[in-house]
Design a protein around this motif. Sequence first.
Motif, PDB file in Angstrom:
ATOM      1  N   SER A  11      -5.766 -13.239   1.663  1.00  0.00           N
ATOM      2  CA  SER A  11      -5.403 -12.700   0.361  1.00  0.00           C
ATOM      3  C   SER A  11      -6.099 -11.355   0.179  1.00  0.00           C
ATOM      4  CB  SER A  11      -5.819 -13.674  -0.745  1.00  0.00           C
ATOM      5  OG  SER A  11      -7.224 -13.897  -0.680  1.00  0.00           O
ATOM      6  N   GLY A  12      -5.657 -10.611  -0.833  1.00  0.00           N
ATOM      7  CA  GLY A  12      -6.259  -9.307  -1.056  1.00  0.00           C
ATOM      8  C   GLY A  12      -5.550  -8.565  -2.161  1.00  0.00           C
ATOM      9  N   THR A  66      -3.678  -2.163  -9.636  1.00  0.00           N
ATOM     10  CA  THR A  66      -4.159  -3.136  -8.662  1.00  0.00           C
ATOM     11  C   THR A  66      -3.297  -4.386  -8.737  1.00  0.00           C
ATOM     12  OG1 THR A  66      -6.441  -2.331  -8.754  1.00  0.00           O
ATOM     13  CG2 THR A  66      -6.114  -4.555  -7.953  1.00  0.00           C
ATOM     14  N   TYR A  67      -2.741  -4.776  -7.591  1.00  0.00           N
ATOM     15  CA  TYR A  67      -1.912  -5.978  -7.497  1.00  0.00           C
ATOM     16  C   TYR A  67      -2.632  -7.009  -6.637  1.00  0.00           C
ATOM     17  CZ  TYR A  67       1.724  -2.642  -8.902  1.00  0.00           C
ATOM     18  OH  TYR A  67       2.448  -1.679  -9.548  1.00  0.00           O
ATOM     19  N   GLU A  68      -2.880  -8.180  -7.201  1.00  0.00           N
ATOM     20  CA  GLU A  68      -3.488  -9.270  -6.433  1.00  0.00           C
ATOM     21  C   GLU A  68      -2.373 -10.001  -5.682  1.00  0.00           C
ATOM     22  OE1 GLU A  68      -6.107 -11.755  -8.691  1.00  0.00           O
ATOM     23  OE2 GLU A  68      -6.817 -10.066  -9.911  1.00  0.00           O
ATOM     24  N   LYS A 104      -3.775   1.976  -0.873  1.00  0.00           N
ATOM     25  CA  LYS A 104      -4.607   1.302   0.123  1.00  0.00           C
ATOM     26  C   LYS A 104      -4.458  -0.207  -0.007  1.00  0.00           C
ATOM     27  CE  LYS A 104      -8.068   4.992   0.364  1.00  0.00           C
ATOM     28  NZ  LYS A 104      -7.531   5.514   1.644  1.00  0.00           N
ATOM     29  N   ILE A 105      -4.690  -0.891   1.112  1.00  0.00           N
ATOM     30  CA  ILE A 105      -4.632  -2.345   1.159  1.00  0.00           C
ATOM     31  C   ILE A 105      -6.018  -2.863   1.525  1.00  0.00           C
ATOM     32  CG2 ILE A 105      -3.593  -4.351   2.282  1.00  0.00           C
ATOM     33  CD1 ILE A 105      -1.167  -2.510   2.876  1.00  0.00           C
ATOM     34  N   TYR A 106      -6.485  -3.849   0.745  1.00  0.00           N
ATOM     35  CA  TYR A 106      -7.811  -4.413   0.960  1.00  0.00           C
ATOM     36  C   TYR A 106      -7.717  -5.931   1.096  1.00  0.00           C
ATOM     37  CZ  TYR A 106      -9.824   0.005  -0.763  1.00  0.00           C
ATOM     38  OH  TYR A 106     -10.170   1.326  -0.945  1.00  0.00           O
ATOM     39  N   ALA A 107      -8.500  -6.489   2.008  1.00  0.00           N
ATOM     40  CA  ALA A 107      -8.581  -7.936   2.178  1.00  0.00           C
ATOM     41  C   ALA A 107      -9.778  -8.484   1.416  1.00  0.00           C
ATOM     42  CB  ALA A 107      -8.701  -8.286   3.658  1.00  0.00           C
ATOM     43  N   LEU A 165      -8.076  -2.450   4.994  1.00  0.00           N
ATOM     44  CA  LEU A 165      -7.315  -2.597   6.224  1.00  0.00           C
ATOM     45  C   LEU A 165      -6.713  -1.244   6.545  1.00  0.00           C
ATOM     46  CD1 LEU A 165      -5.489  -5.984   5.556  1.00  0.00           C
ATOM     47  CD2 LEU A 165      -7.624  -5.587   6.765  1.00  0.00           C
ATOM     48  N   SER A 166      -7.194  -0.612   7.599  1.00  0.00           N
ATOM     49  CA  SER A 166      -6.783   0.755   7.908  1.00  0.00           C
ATOM     50  C   SER A 166      -6.730   0.959   9.397  1.00  0.00           C
ATOM     51  CB  SER A 166      -7.765   1.752   7.290  1.00  0.00           C
ATOM     52  OG  SER A 166      -7.553   3.043   7.800  1.00  0.00           O
TER      53      SER A 166
END
Length: 225
Positions: A11-12, A66-68, A104-107, A165-166
Amino acid sequence: MTDATPIGTSSGILHVLMDIGPNVSEEEFHQWYNNEHGPSRMAIEGFKCGVRYEALDGLGPKWVATYEIDNLTVLQTEPYLSIRNNSSPEEADILKRISLIDRKIYADVLHRGQFQPVIGTILVAVRLLIPSANAKELEEWYQKEHVDMLADIPGWLRSRLFKELSSESSKTDLVQYMALHEYHSDNGLGGPKHVAASSTDWRMRIMSLAIGGPIRRDFRLYHIF
């Protein structure tokens, strides 16, 4: 980052910073984002919650959404890619005129506390670029000391830690982290307990490892999807 970046099954969040620029009015921007852009994302299975924030610090970018997300692989599925690649004429037009979009995408790494969706909630966002050799220690500091101390600050609601995540970071020896801390509008930020949480020896060590130091931004919750 690009959609070619490998995304795991954790999830992230999808975290999007935006500056409108001189070619889009705020009224036009909010009408588009609140009525078309955000709702189209929230209609996709796997998107749990979406919120928008406005900067309080006078810095840019001014707006963040921000989208969970339950499982980050949803960002590589047809429903999501379809809405990204097949914008309406209105959306395509406004996207051409917006001056900055930083997506950006974050875990998820750590999540403590409960979200209380109230307009005006304060968000403190802190980014840290850390050598990968020190990443485990940073996560341990958050888990074993820092969040416990933040939770003692009046008005604290929730703290989360994420890892970006990059495809670029995977080619270097650095890891980008972002912490998001939420507080009631009436809170103890800047007070003695906040100062104590920001002054421990362990925090000082972690901050000394951060490339360029921590980057802090303060926001206020503006809209809930």
